[in-house]
Design a protein around this motif. Structure first.
Motif, PDB file in Angstrom:
ATOM      1  N   GLY A 159     -43.660 -24.149  24.731  1.00 30.18           N
ATOM      2  CA  GLY A 159     -44.552 -23.317  23.922  1.00 30.18           C
ATOM      3  C   GLY A 159     -44.056 -23.283  22.494  1.00 30.18           C
ATOM      4  N   ILE A 160     -44.962 -23.374  21.550  1.00 32.26           N
ATOM      5  CA  ILE A 160     -44.566 -23.388  20.142  1.00 32.26           C
ATOM      6  C   ILE A 160     -44.181 -21.974  19.726  1.00 32.26           C
ATOM      7  CG2 ILE A 160     -46.957 -23.113  19.351  1.00 32.26           C
ATOM      8  CD1 ILE A 160     -46.148 -24.947  16.978  1.00 32.26           C
ATOM      9  N   VAL A 161     -43.014 -21.853  19.102  1.00 31.27           N
ATOM     10  CA  VAL A 161     -42.497 -20.539  18.722  1.00 31.27           C
ATOM     11  C   VAL A 161     -42.369 -20.370  17.220  1.00 31.27           C
ATOM     12  CG1 VAL A 161     -41.254 -20.237  20.891  1.00 31.27           C
ATOM     13  CG2 VAL A 161     -40.116 -21.365  18.985  1.00 31.27           C
ATOM     14  N   ALA A 162     -42.412 -21.460  16.464  1.00 31.53           N
ATOM     15  CA  ALA A 162     -42.271 -21.331  15.010  1.00 31.53           C
ATOM     16  C   ALA A 162     -42.887 -22.548  14.342  1.00 31.53           C
ATOM     17  CB  ALA A 162     -40.797 -21.200  14.605  1.00 31.53           C
ATOM     18  N   VAL A 163     -43.487 -22.301  13.191  1.00 32.06           N
ATOM     19  CA  VAL A 163     -44.022 -23.349  12.320  1.00 32.06           C
ATOM     20  C   VAL A 163     -43.460 -23.106  10.933  1.00 32.06           C
ATOM     21  CG1 VAL A 163     -46.085 -24.398  11.330  1.00 32.06           C
ATOM     22  CG2 VAL A 163     -46.126 -23.580  13.689  1.00 32.06           C
ATOM     23  N   SER A 164     -42.827 -24.117  10.382  1.00 37.10           N
ATOM     24  CA  SER A 164     -42.159 -23.947   9.092  1.00 37.10           C
ATOM     25  C   SER A 164     -43.156 -23.988   7.941  1.00 37.10           C
ATOM     26  CB  SER A 164     -41.111 -25.043   8.906  1.00 37.10           C
ATOM     27  OG  SER A 164     -41.744 -26.289   8.667  1.00 37.10           O
ATOM     28  N   ASN A 165     -42.684 -23.565   6.787  1.00 37.27           N
ATOM     29  CA  ASN A 165     -43.464 -23.729   5.568  1.00 37.27           C
ATOM     30  C   ASN A 165     -43.563 -25.211   5.206  1.00 37.27           C
ATOM     31  OD1 ASN A 165     -43.652 -20.940   5.418  1.00 37.27           O
ATOM     32  ND2 ASN A 165     -41.832 -20.768   4.121  1.00 37.27           N
ATOM     33  N   SER A 166     -44.630 -25.577   4.531  1.00 38.66           N
ATOM     34  CA  SER A 166     -44.868 -26.983   4.224  1.00 38.66           C
ATOM     35  C   SER A 166     -43.996 -27.434   3.056  1.00 38.66           C
ATOM     36  CB  SER A 166     -46.341 -27.213   3.882  1.00 38.66           C
ATOM     37  OG  SER A 166     -47.160 -26.916   4.994  1.00 38.66           O
ATOM     38  N   LEU A 167     -43.569 -28.706   3.135  1.00 43.86           N
ATOM     39  CA  LEU A 167     -42.824 -29.329   2.048  1.00 43.86           C
ATOM     40  C   LEU A 167     -43.781 -30.115   1.164  1.00 43.86           C
ATOM     41  CD1 LEU A 167     -39.648 -30.539   3.988  1.00 43.86           C
ATOM     42  CD2 LEU A 167     -39.964 -28.435   2.700  1.00 43.86           C
ATOM     43  N   SER A 168     -43.241 -30.684   0.110  1.00 42.57           N
ATOM     44  CA  SER A 168     -44.092 -31.394  -0.846  1.00 42.57           C
ATOM     45  C   SER A 168     -44.539 -32.755  -0.320  1.00 42.57           C
ATOM     46  CB  SER A 168     -43.351 -31.569  -2.172  1.00 42.57           C
ATOM     47  OG  SER A 168     -42.131 -32.264  -1.966  1.00 42.57           O
ATOM     48  N   ASP A 169     -43.716 -33.412   0.518  1.00 41.40           N
ATOM     49  CA  ASP A 169     -44.035 -34.720   1.075  1.00 41.40           C
ATOM     50  C   ASP A 169     -43.899 -34.680   2.586  1.00 41.40           C
ATOM     51  OD1 ASP A 169     -44.475 -35.922  -1.438  1.00 41.40           O
ATOM     52  OD2 ASP A 169     -42.307 -36.208  -1.711  1.00 41.40           O
ATOM     53  N   ASP A 170     -44.315 -35.777   3.227  1.00 39.50           N
ATOM     54  CA  ASP A 170     -44.177 -35.883   4.666  1.00 39.50           C
ATOM     55  C   ASP A 170     -42.700 -35.971   5.048  1.00 39.50           C
ATOM     56  OD1 ASP A 170     -46.869 -35.793   5.011  1.00 39.50           O
ATOM     57  OD2 ASP A 170     -47.133 -37.964   5.184  1.00 39.50           O
ATOM     58  N   ILE A 171     -42.357 -35.336   6.157  1.00 34.64           N
ATOM     59  CA  ILE A 171     -40.968 -35.301   6.620  1.00 34.64           C
ATOM     60  C   ILE A 171     -40.626 -36.643   7.264  1.00 34.64           C
ATOM     61  CG2 ILE A 171     -39.374 -34.181   8.217  1.00 34.64           C
ATOM     62  CD1 ILE A 171     -40.970 -31.612   7.824  1.00 34.64           C
ATOM     63  N   THR A 172     -39.460 -37.198   6.876  1.00 35.35           N
ATOM     64  CA  THR A 172     -39.046 -38.516   7.374  1.00 35.35           C
ATOM     65  C   THR A 172     -37.940 -38.444   8.413  1.00 35.35           C
ATOM     66  OG1 THR A 172     -37.524 -38.702   5.486  1.00 35.35           O
ATOM     67  CG2 THR A 172     -39.729 -39.667   5.251  1.00 35.35           C
ATOM     68  N   CYS A 173     -37.151 -37.391   8.436  1.00 34.69           N
ATOM     69  CA  CYS A 173     -36.111 -37.244   9.458  1.00 34.69           C
ATOM     70  C   CYS A 173     -35.751 -35.775   9.592  1.00 34.69           C
ATOM     71  CB  CYS A 173     -34.865 -38.079   9.136  1.00 34.69           C
ATOM     72  SG  CYS A 173     -34.117 -37.734   7.544  1.00 34.69           S
ATOM     73  N   VAL A 174     -35.240 -35.426  10.773  1.00 35.77           N
ATOM     74  CA  VAL A 174     -34.940 -34.034  11.118  1.00 35.77           C
ATOM     75  C   VAL A 174     -33.576 -33.980  11.788  1.00 35.77           C
ATOM     76  CG1 VAL A 174     -35.687 -32.001  12.406  1.00 35.77           C
ATOM     77  CG2 VAL A 174     -37.389 -33.541  11.446  1.00 35.77           C
ATOM     78  N   ALA A 175     -32.819 -32.928  11.509  1.00 38.29           N
ATOM     79  CA  ALA A 175     -31.539 -32.665  12.165  1.00 38.29           C
ATOM     80  C   ALA A 175     -31.342 -31.163  12.236  1.00 38.29           C
ATOM     81  CB  ALA A 175     -30.385 -33.337  11.432  1.00 38.29           C
ATOM     82  N   ALA A 176     -30.469 -30.729  13.134  1.00 36.66           N
ATOM     83  CA  ALA A 176     -30.259 -29.293  13.315  1.00 36.66           C
ATOM     84  C   ALA A 176     -28.828 -29.042  13.755  1.00 36.66           C
ATOM     85  CB  ALA A 176     -31.237 -28.724  14.343  1.00 36.66           C
ATOM     86  N   ASP A 177     -28.297 -27.907  13.345  1.00 43.52           N
ATOM     87  CA  ASP A 177     -27.023 -27.431  13.847  1.00 43.52           C
ATOM     88  C   ASP A 177     -27.221 -26.028  14.408  1.00 43.52           C
ATOM     89  OD1 ASP A 177     -27.284 -25.854  11.629  1.00 43.52           O
ATOM     90  OD2 ASP A 177     -25.520 -26.627  10.574  1.00 43.52           O
ATOM     91  N   ARG A 178     -26.110 -25.290  14.573  1.00 39.87           N
ATOM     92  CA  ARG A 178     -26.203 -23.974  15.186  1.00 39.87           C
ATOM     93  C   ARG A 178     -26.893 -22.960  14.304  1.00 39.87           C
ATOM     94  NH1 ARG A 178     -23.034 -19.356  15.615  1.00 39.87           N
ATOM     95  NH2 ARG A 178     -21.662 -20.154  13.989  1.00 39.87           N
ATOM     96  N   MET A 179     -26.894 -23.198  12.983  1.00 43.07           N
ATOM     97  CA  MET A 179     -27.408 -22.198  12.062  1.00 43.07           C
ATOM     98  C   MET A 179     -28.722 -22.598  11.393  1.00 43.07           C
ATOM     99  SD  MET A 179     -24.970 -20.014  12.372  1.00 43.07           S
ATOM    100  CE  MET A 179     -25.301 -18.874  11.052  1.00 43.07           C
TER     101      MET A 179
END
Length: 850
Positions: free
Chosen positions: A60-80
């Motif tokens: 289930g979708i729980v969050a949608v981020s604010n839009s950036l100026s261009d299309d997103i090319t890569c994603v990464a995440a850590d604990r914070m």
């Protein structure tokens, strides 16, 4: 304003963007993170310029981020934080929504991200690798590689190796760097093949690694035996973007460019996996959309990927994928047929009816380049049992139009050769065709429709003719000559209005009762792709290749709303309840919903001039589901604390159990009913139990008095005092004016103890007349604050029952009671008005729905 200059528009006055359905993933690999506080895995995917966060256990979708100026090319995440690269800029998101830091410094597009403790490593297509300080945003280290000799294509941090990063290249070589000392530690020659991904083997389970192929297959390898264990073929219809095992669980999460997120579980014999849950939309843009049913909650969509899907406007868990159309099962048994060769071409047009969908198939679809039409079952979410095809078919004929009768028993299908045939949906048998020479038109049939009572059949062909037929006898009654060849046709059965879109970009509205053209509309500057009526038949909404969505008012014959979108709309459908307008667009995989403003309040519609220049409306985006738990970072959460009181005109209940206050007026009856027949026998106390005082709150008894103390004949002042803690607090509150403490003490008392406390307020019980007045003031303050509304009335009722005779002889107390009575009547009048207003609105809404 004819003759004047072009009038610039201000957007749509009738529709506003609400949300988009069916967008889940693209070619960007996902990021997986584990939230320690929630004890749950979260999946982050990129959709255009924003990030979507899903919980893995329900998808289930729980969050949608604010839009950036261009299309997103890569994603990464850590604990914070969650990091996303768009163009040359890397952004850090907190709480999966707000951008809290931007990292500028790359000269080319960023394509790789790797969080490493307090640092972030990013690599761009120009050969620059930058190590950032996450908190300050400063550049800690910058490395440059020649893309011709070492083009960085993958990055990984080896566990237990401090400050070490392993870089892979598209040439095949690998390099191990120390990012603290900026030294190259070792170079691996590789295997003369480009490195696409680097992953360290985890030790929490079997030594199995999963690899995805460009064809959408997933292979599972045993690292110890170095052999293929199992293979999941056609896991995705396009290349697998990323595959991640969940730590400590037998689950694999994958995503791909086919707009699908899938969770696989390993519970099969032989090490195989099966699909546990998924969120999947169209892998190619939808071409035709229609609302299914009368509640307006489901939208059927046929896409260029060959699938037929149903999207729910309520919740994603109600989405349905009816799958791909396939040839007969006998064709499957033939050897040499590939998976792609078994699929039917994409659906070009379809019709659905919910009247008999529980008895037999309720959807009929035409396929690109095929004469035979297919039936589909909505409830079973499968392709139906029938392939409807006229007798003596010709190879070059193609089915071009279809309509299901309102009763759900028959399907009328038109073809490119001019035939119009009738089929029985229950049996799939051919029931006849229209026309004396088995041809209804001399050209291709562009549209078919049947009225509500199955009396008339209407057909439109490329021969510029609109014909009226008797449904039962299939005899022609009348025909109309059109101004141009019709491109499509739609009938509003309740009003009997038939709309035709012509090839010269004009619209005609025909009354099927009088069989005359009643409205002509012109204004589009491109092919009209689709049309839809409002539920009451007042509006006709059209979409065209000129990227405009226009609303025509049939009674006045005017254009009343027009707005432009960035991508040309190819499909449109208005909900049977009139609350939403759904559109499908070129080069977009989603179905977009627009809210009808006229249902929420008065909308001023005015006729628009012919030279009206519409403004561009932004397509709506995805909204997070409020029923899902929101995911935040593991920093100190800003917990919301509810206010003591929401408004001066509202009241708040105490939330205490009803047994604590509802039976106060009936304590005598309860005691009489619960009186034991035999005297109670005290149980032997265990030596290791400490004695406690009876009551709701456990309290230990004080140590017993010594023998000398019990034999003393001098009594202390405390033994002579009869005041309880509540009486003392009430007397103190009379001086200070704050009654919070006595109210808090009463809340801790049970019904019997509360009755004793109120009884002791009079002088006969050890109190004083001032305590009676103080209690009245306490109830008045509770009613004035609006808190503990139920307790205030219960306490007052018991107080009057016990002391009404004493109060009648106290002039000051009686005056206070009169003022309290006035406050009670005013407060209840406000509540009753709110109740009546809410009940009135609820009754009106229910009557409108019925």
């Amino acid at each position: 304003m004819p003759g004047g200059g072009s009038l610039a528009g201000g957007g749509s006055s009738l529709f506003s963007g609400f949300r988009v359905l069916g967008l889940y993933s693209n070619h960007v690999p996902h990021a997986l993170r584990y939230h320690q506080k929630h004890r749950e895995f979260y999946l982050v995917t990129a959709i255009g310029k924003s990030l979507h966060t899903y919980n893995v256990n329900r998808l289930g979708i729980v969050a949608v981020s604010n839009s950036l100026s261009d299309d997103i090319t890569c994603v990464a995440a850590d604990r914070m934080l969650v990091f996303a690269a768009a163009g040359r800029v890397v952004s850090a998101f907190a709480r999966n929504k707000e951008v809290v830091m931007c990292y500028h410094g790359h000269r080319q597009e960023v394509r790789l991200l790797l969080p490493l403790g307090d640092q972030l490593i990013s690599a761009d297509s120009g050969g620059d690798v930058i190590v950032w300080d996450v908190q300050g945003g400063d550049v800690y280290l910058r490395l440059h590689f020649d893309p011709n000799t070492f083009d960085v294509s993958a990055m990984m941090h080896p566990s237990t190796y401090l400050n070490k990063v392993l870089l892979g290249s598209s040439q095949g070589a690998l390099q191990l760097w120390n990012i603290k000392t900026s030294k190259l530690l070792f170079t691996f020659p590789g295997w003369s093949s480009g490195v696409t991904c680097l992953q360290q083997v985890s030790h929490d389970g079997p030594p199995i690694v999963a690899s995805g192929s460009p064809q959408g297959h997933i292979a599972f390898w045993d690292l110890e035996r170095r052999q293929l264990v199992a293979q999941q073929r056609h896991a995705h219809s396009t290349a697998v973007a990323a595959a991640t095992f969940l730590h400590g669980e037998p689950l694999l999460v994958t995503n791909g460019a086919d707009n699908a997120i899938k969770v696989w579980i390993f519970d099969q014999e032989g090490g195989g996996a099966r699909l546990l849950r998924s969120r999947q939309g169209h892998s190619a843009p939808p071409t035709t959309i229609h609302h299914h049913g009368n509640d307006g909650k489901n939208i059927l969509s046929a896409g260029q990927d060959g699938t037929l899907q149903s999207f729910s406007t309520v919740h994603e868990r109600f989405n349905k994928n009816l799958g791909h159309g396939q040839f007969s099962f006998k064709a499957k048994k033939k050897k040499g047929l590939s998976y792609e060769e078994l699929r039917l071409p994409a659906i070009t047009v379809f019709s659905s009816a919910a009247a008999r969908q529980s008895d037999w198939d309720g959807i009929v679809a035409c396929h690109r380049g095929r004469l035979a039409t297919t039936t589909w079952n909505y409830q079973r979410c499968t392709m139906g049992a029938h392939h409807l095809q006229p007798p003596c078919p010709r190879r070059e004929d193609i089915a071009t139009a279809v309509d299901i009768t309102s009763c759900g028993n028959f399907a009328v299908i038109g073809s490119s050769c001019g035939r119009v045939d009738v089929y029985n949906l229950q049996s799939g048998l051919h029931r006849g065709c229209y026309g004396d020479s088995q041809k209804a038109h001399s050209g291709a049939v562009r549209g078919v429709a049947t009225d509500t009572l199955n009396q008339l059949t209407l057909t439109a062909g490329s021969d510029w003719l609109l014909k009226f037929w008797r449904f039962k006898t299939r005899k022609q009654e009348e025909q109309l000559k059109l101004n141009a060849a019709p491109a499509s046709m739609i009938l509003h059965r309740d009003s009997g209005m038939l709309a035709l879109a012509l090839d010269d970009f004009t619209l005609l509205v025909v009354d099927i009762e009088t069989r005359r053209v009643v409205r002509k509309f012109a204004g589009h500057h491109g092919n009209i792709n689709d049309m839809t009526f409002s539920p009451d038949g007042r509006w006709l909404v059209t979409v065209a290749m000129d990227c405009t969505i226009r609303t025509w008012d049939l009674p006045s014959g005017c254009l009343v709303d027009c707005f432009m979108v960035a991508m040309a709309p190819v499909g449109v459908s208005m909900s049977p309840t009139g609350d939403f307008l759904a559109t499908a667009h070129i080069d977009s995989l989603g179905v977009y919903l627009w809210t009808n403003k006229s249902l929420c309040g008065p909308v001023g519609l005015r006729p628009l001039p012919t030279d009206y220049q519409p403004a561009v409306e932004v397509l709506p985006g995805v909204t997070a589901d409020e029923s899902e738990q929101a995911v935040t970072s593991e920093e100190a959460d800003d917990a919301y604390e509810s206010a003591d009181q929401l408004g001066a005109e509202l009241v708040t209940l105490s939330l205490l159990p009803e047994s604590r206050w509802k039976c106060l007026l009936h304590l005598d009856d309860i005691k009489r009913k619960n009186k034991p027949v035999a005297p109670p026998v005290a149980a032997a106390a265990a030596p290791f139990f400490l004695p406690t005082v009876p009551g709701l709150t456990p309290q230990f008894t004080l140590p017993t008095a010594t023998k000398q103390e019990t034999q003393s004949k001098v009594l202390g002042w405390g033994l002579l005092s009869q005041r309880s803690e509540f009486s003392s607090a009430l007397e103190s509150a009379l001086d200070s004016g704050s009654f919070d403490r006595p109210v808090r003490l009463l809340k801790d008392c049970g019904p019997a103890a509360l009755s004793v406390e109120l009884t002791c307020l009079t002088s006969e019980g050890g109190g004083a007349s001032s305590l009676l007045l103080a209690f009245i003031y306490m109830i008045d303050s509770m009613l004035a604050s609006g808190r503990d509304f139920d307790l205030a009335h219960a306490y007052l009722a018991l107080f009057l029952k016990l002391h009404l005779h004493s109060l009648s002889q106290h002039a000051v107390a009686m005056a206070a009671l009169i003022r309290l009575s006035t406050r009670l009547e005013a407060g209840w009048a406000e509540l009753r008005a709110s109740f009546d207003q809410s009940l009135c609105l609820l009754s009106y809404t229910k009557s409108a729905l019925l």
